[in-house]
Write an enzyme that holds these catalytic residues in place. Structure first.
Site, PDB file in Angstrom:
ATOM      1  N   GLU A   1      51.088  25.496  66.329  1.00  0.00           N
ATOM      2  CA  GLU A   1      52.103  24.647  66.164  1.00  0.00           C
ATOM      3  C   GLU A   1      52.131  23.801  64.731  1.00  0.00           C
ATOM      4  O   GLU A   1      51.021  22.928  64.670  1.00  0.00           O
ATOM      5  CB  GLU A   1      52.462  23.331  67.117  1.00  0.00           C
ATOM      6  CG  GLU A   1      53.869  22.800  67.262  1.00  0.00           C
ATOM      7  CD  GLU A   1      53.803  21.523  67.924  1.00  0.00           C
ATOM      8  OE1 GLU A   1      54.784  20.776  67.406  1.00  0.00           O
ATOM      9  OE2 GLU A   1      52.606  21.133  68.548  1.00  0.00           O
ATOM     10  N   LEU A   2      52.969  24.258  63.962  1.00  0.00           N
ATOM     11  CA  LEU A   2      52.540  23.834  62.553  1.00  0.00           C
ATOM     12  C   LEU A   2      53.685  22.731  62.021  1.00  0.00           C
ATOM     13  O   LEU A   2      54.122  22.123  62.781  1.00  0.00           O
ATOM     14  CB  LEU A   2      52.372  24.847  61.505  1.00  0.00           C
ATOM     15  CG  LEU A   2      51.328  25.863  61.957  1.00  0.00           C
ATOM     16  CD1 LEU A   2      51.390  27.158  61.091  1.00  0.00           C
ATOM     17  CD2 LEU A   2      50.133  25.324  62.173  1.00  0.00           C
TER      18      LEU A   2
ATOM     19  N   TRP B   1      46.799  13.858  65.186  1.00  0.00           N
ATOM     20  CA  TRP B   1      46.590  12.484  65.613  1.00  0.00           C
ATOM     21  C   TRP B   1      47.891  11.643  65.748  1.00  0.00           C
ATOM     22  O   TRP B   1      47.826  10.600  65.924  1.00  0.00           O
ATOM     23  CB  TRP B   1      46.091  11.998  64.034  1.00  0.00           C
ATOM     24  CG  TRP B   1      46.532  12.355  62.838  1.00  0.00           C
ATOM     25  CD1 TRP B   1      45.709  13.148  61.991  1.00  0.00           C
ATOM     26  CD2 TRP B   1      47.635  11.851  62.329  1.00  0.00           C
ATOM     27  NE1 TRP B   1      46.514  13.485  60.907  1.00  0.00           N
ATOM     28  CE2 TRP B   1      47.560  12.712  60.789  1.00  0.00           C
ATOM     29  CE3 TRP B   1      48.517  10.900  62.331  1.00  0.00           C
ATOM     30  CZ2 TRP B   1      48.748  12.437  59.954  1.00  0.00           C
ATOM     31  CZ3 TRP B   1      49.625  11.018  61.513  1.00  0.00           C
ATOM     32  CH2 TRP B   1      49.697  11.554  60.370  1.00  0.00           C
ATOM     33  N   ASN B   2      49.190  12.405  65.550  1.00  0.00           N
ATOM     34  CA  ASN B   2      50.508  11.568  65.441  1.00  0.00           C
ATOM     35  C   ASN B   2      50.739  11.403  66.966  1.00  0.00           C
ATOM     36  O   ASN B   2      51.717  10.642  67.340  1.00  0.00           O
ATOM     37  CB  ASN B   2      51.289  12.272  64.754  1.00  0.00           C
ATOM     38  CG  ASN B   2      51.577  13.638  65.223  1.00  0.00           C
ATOM     39  OD1 ASN B   2      50.827  14.428  65.364  1.00  0.00           O
ATOM     40  ND2 ASN B   2      53.023  14.076  65.080  1.00  0.00           N
TER      41      ASN B   2
ATOM     42  N   GLU C   1      56.640  19.390  53.523  1.00  0.00           N
ATOM     43  CA  GLU C   1      56.712  18.476  54.779  1.00  0.00           C
ATOM     44  C   GLU C   1      55.650  17.000  54.167  1.00  0.00           C
ATOM     45  O   GLU C   1      54.487  17.098  53.710  1.00  0.00           O
ATOM     46  CB  GLU C   1      55.902  18.909  55.753  1.00  0.00           C
ATOM     47  CG  GLU C   1      55.854  18.024  57.092  1.00  0.00           C
ATOM     48  CD  GLU C   1      55.327  18.245  58.422  1.00  0.00           C
ATOM     49  OE1 GLU C   1      55.768  18.344  59.390  1.00  0.00           O
ATOM     50  OE2 GLU C   1      53.990  19.240  57.929  1.00  0.00           O
TER      51      GLU C   1
ATOM     52  N   GLY D   1      48.674  21.177  64.126  1.00  0.00           N
ATOM     53  CA  GLY D   1      48.492  20.507  62.805  1.00  0.00           C
ATOM     54  C   GLY D   1      49.248  21.078  61.480  1.00  0.00           C
ATOM     55  O   GLY D   1      50.197  21.500  61.649  1.00  0.00           O
ATOM     56  N   SER D   2      48.347  21.041  60.521  1.00  0.00           N
ATOM     57  CA  SER D   2      49.080  21.272  59.200  1.00  0.00           C
ATOM     58  C   SER D   2      49.230  22.981  59.093  1.00  0.00           C
ATOM     59  O   SER D   2      48.300  23.772  59.665  1.00  0.00           O
ATOM     60  CB  SER D   2      48.187  20.683  58.071  1.00  0.00           C
ATOM     61  OG  SER D   2      46.850  21.641  57.959  1.00  0.00           O
TER      62      SER D   2
ATOM     63  N   CYS E   1      56.495  16.304  63.408  1.00  0.00           N
ATOM     64  CA  CYS E   1      56.514  17.745  62.784  1.00  0.00           C
ATOM     65  C   CYS E   1      58.158  18.058  63.090  1.00  0.00           C
ATOM     66  O   CYS E   1      58.819  18.725  62.147  1.00  0.00           O
ATOM     67  CB  CYS E   1      55.635  18.775  63.547  1.00  0.00           C
ATOM     68  SG  CYS E   1      56.032  18.836  65.172  1.00  0.00           S
TER      69      CYS E   1
ATOM     70  N   LYS F   1      39.300  19.252  70.787  1.00  0.00           N
ATOM     71  CA  LYS F   1      38.641  18.819  69.775  1.00  0.00           C
ATOM     72  C   LYS F   1      39.850  17.908  69.171  1.00  0.00           C
ATOM     73  O   LYS F   1      40.815  18.376  68.382  1.00  0.00           O
ATOM     74  CB  LYS F   1      38.275  19.806  68.769  1.00  0.00           C
ATOM     75  CG  LYS F   1      37.513  19.407  67.427  1.00  0.00           C
ATOM     76  CD  LYS F   1      38.003  18.715  66.360  1.00  0.00           C
ATOM     77  CE  LYS F   1      39.076  18.779  65.643  1.00  0.00           C
ATOM     78  NZ  LYS F   1      39.420  17.478  64.742  1.00  0.00           N
TER      79      LYS F   1
END
Length: 630
Positions: free
Chosen positions: A244-245, A145-146, A378, A222-223, A278, A169
């Site tokens: 990509e975390l 969402w960022n 984080e 995401g996370s 991130c 998604k």
């Protein structure tokens, strides 16, 4: 109030089978600004089926056909640039100065993918072996969402270039942004089923994408926790997975750093995208001998990081995306205080006069130990941890003592120390248990932040680089080979050429700078100097000379050494890419002014008589701000 009840499936908006309705809340005011009906497993399966049908023909399209689609996507998205920026500010709370840059970066992914598509070799042969690159199939793209438009465009561009069809998604927190973007992309007239978008919860829509056998590839941003589940659950159907975390990126401040320039750069890295990034440099490592001076410089520097209405161009830090995210940030601030860290700036609660939305105080902790929770996890908010060190070796150990491996920077002024910094920078941990993508090396930069390398804009994005669907795979027999000594020497020569150019530019040596260009070198500048339309001027060596001469009239310094990436190399031609942030300080009539700009260089090199020379430089300049200095 906007009400969204449809998903984009098989080339058209279709009513949602799912019935769950959730409110969309403005992070600036805390008020409901819309509602979205979330998709379910049935919606997701319909989208997957449409993508699978479309792949039967789209996977066999030619380079030229895909290139034409990428051009149409770029035109369609560009036409809604203002709308995409405005809705990011409204729904996400992204500050104006950053939101447009993010959206523009996403829109630019399409021409970048087209260029890589045209340049990539699709077959390779050696001895009796031939390798052919073929599209994977249906790619499930799960975005965060960022930076909604950026992630969707980046992933989609590479998927289309590779010949994949997709089901996106997006986050349910980005439904309004997604609606505007999909409306725009729909104008590109893609073949039915190539692009499908289902807005819903990760545990519903995302889970179906991961477990469905008709989805061949998952690209997730995401996370860490969700990424772990995706990797585990995707194994059941042997999916290719790209994650990509998160990050807990270190910024190492060397003992020779000029604090009046280094600290503003470090703060920009820390509070980028209101801290919801991130790659944010959320650990600042400083020499103990300079800690008191660093504290004072941070107090002064934080005056520039105003919190407020994200639509105001002067605002540097906006609200957190949701009440949940605001509470998460507050819990970490409390935890830092409990564990003994000292609040230098900020702290708990809302900034004064901003109680309505989800605004958090930009917070800087000092006396932080790397073992503390705020230094290990984080936070994803505007919180910076300052950690003191005794020696460079200890700084390196602290920087690498993390489960993340995303990004990093070194701030100093003496370029002669670079050889000591670069080998150190090149050995970050590679055994992260959580973030599976390549660890980002600590780049050597001179009083400047180093932006993450965005390799997905090139051929690696179309293959299987992080952040992208990894659309191509080798279908016959392949093998991995080490870089040859000749290629290694060529890569080093190109990198030294880029660094030499940056060094000359930093010293404002016009003659030295120009001598790096041959007589027929072209220099194309795409500049947004606070103008509605950027210039696209083709400059010769002679045309540039008076420009640099004019700059040299000022008692000025410019720092813009960045991260250079070589993205293709042949026997006589090479391409390089550099991203950086420029600080240009001018002094005129005793008054100092700071100009801040985002720069992106795309360089072409040619090899003549055994020496590498510049052939063309495309420079994208986006002025971010200009301010008077005391």
């Amino acid at each position: 109030m906007k009400t969204l009840t449809k998903h984009y499936i098989d080339g058209a908006f279709a009513e949602s089978h799912g019935q769950e309705v959730t409110d969309l809340i403005s992070p600036t005011s805390g008020k409901v600004i819309g509602q979205v009906t979330l998709g379910d497993e049935d919606d997701t399966r319909r989208a997957i089926a449409a993508a699978k049908r479309a792949f039967a023909t789209f996977g066999r399209t030619t380079k030229d056909e895909r290139a034409a689609l990428l051009r149409r996507l770029h035109e369609a998205a560009s036409a809604r640039l203002d709308d995409l920026t405005a809705v990011m500010i409204e729904e996400y709370g992204g500050v104006a100065q950053f939101a447009r840059l993010i959206v523009q970066s996403g829109v630019n992914a399409f021409p970048a993918a087209e260029k890589a598509l045209q340049e990539m070799p699709w077959t390779r042969s050696w001895d009796k072996t031939t390798v052919t690159l073929e599209p994977v199939g249906v790619a499930g793209l799960i975005t965060a969402w960022n930076a909604n438009a950026l992630f969707i465009c980046l992933k989609l561009a590479s998927a289309v270039a590779a010949g994949c069809t997709v089901v996106v998604k997006p986050s349910e927190l980005s439904a309004l942004q997604t609606q505007v973007l999909v409306e725009a992309l729909g104008e590109a007239k893609l073949p039915k089923g190539v692009l499908n978008v289902v807005t819903g919860r990760g545990e519903v829509v995302g889970a179906e994408l991961v477990r469905n056998p008709d989805v061949d590839k998952i690209s997730f941003t995401g996370s860490v926790a969700v990424g772990e589940r995706i990797m585990r659950d995707g194994a059941a159907t042997m999916k290719r997975v790209t994650l990509e975390l998160g990050g807990k990126s270190p910024t190492i401040l060397l003992d020779d750093a000029a604090l009046d320039q280094a600290i503003p750069a470090a703060l920009i890295m820390a509070f980028l995208n209101s801290g919801q990034a991130c790659a944010a440099g959320t650990r600042l490592l400083v020499p103990k001998s300079r800690l008191d001076a660093v504290k004072q410089a941070i107090r002064e520097g934080m005056r520039a990081f105003t919190v407020g209405d994200p639509a105001d161009p002067k605002t540097a830090v906006g609200p957190m995306v949701s009440e949940r995210q605001y509470e998460r940030v507050q819990s970490y601030i409390r935890k830092g205080i409990e564990e003994g860290a000292e609040v230098l700036v900020g702290g708990e609660g809302h900034p004064e006069g901003l109680d309505a939305g989800y605004f958090a105080k930009p917070t800087v902790f000092v006396n932080v130990k790397n073992e503390m929770t705020i230094a290990r996890e984080e936070i994803f908010g505007p919180v910076l941890c300052v950690i003191a060190y005794d020696s460079e070796e200890e700084a390196i150990r602290i920087a690498n003592d993390s489960k993340y491996g995303l990004h990093g920077a070194v701030l100093g002024t003496d370029l002669q120390r670079a050889p000591r910094g670069l080998p150190v920078a090149g050995r970050p941990r590679r055994d992260q248990r959580h973030d599976r993508r390549s660890a980002g090396a600590l780049g050597w930069i001179q009083v400047l932040r180093c932006r993450p390398r965005i390799r997905q804009l090139r051929d690696r994005g179309i293959r299987r680089t992080p952040r992208h669907p990894g659309g191509l795979e080798r279908t016959l027999m392949g093998k991995h080979t080490a870089v040859s000594p000749a290629e290694a020497a060529d890569r080093l020569a190109i990198r030294e050429l880029v660094e030499a150019y940056a060094h000359c530019a930093d010293h404002r040596d016009a003659e030295g700078q120009m001598s790096l260009f041959t007589e027929d070198t072209h220099f194309v500048v795409y500049m947004n100097a606070k103008a509605p339309t950027p210039s696209m001027d083709l400059h010769s060596r002679e045309a540039l000379a008076p420009v640099f001469a004019d700059l040299n009239k000022y008692d000025a310094t410019t720092h813009f050494v960045g991260q250079s990436t070589i993205f293709s190399l042949t026997a006589a031609r090479g391409n390089g890419e550099t991203y950086c942030l420029a600080h240009h300080v001018t002094v005129e009539g005793g008054k100092r002014r700071l100009m801040l700009a985002s720069l992106r260089y795309l360089d072409t090199f040619v090899k003549l008589d055994g020496a590498w020379l510049f052939a063309e430089r495309l420079l994208y300049v986006d002025w971010l701000e200009e301010r008077a200095l005391a």
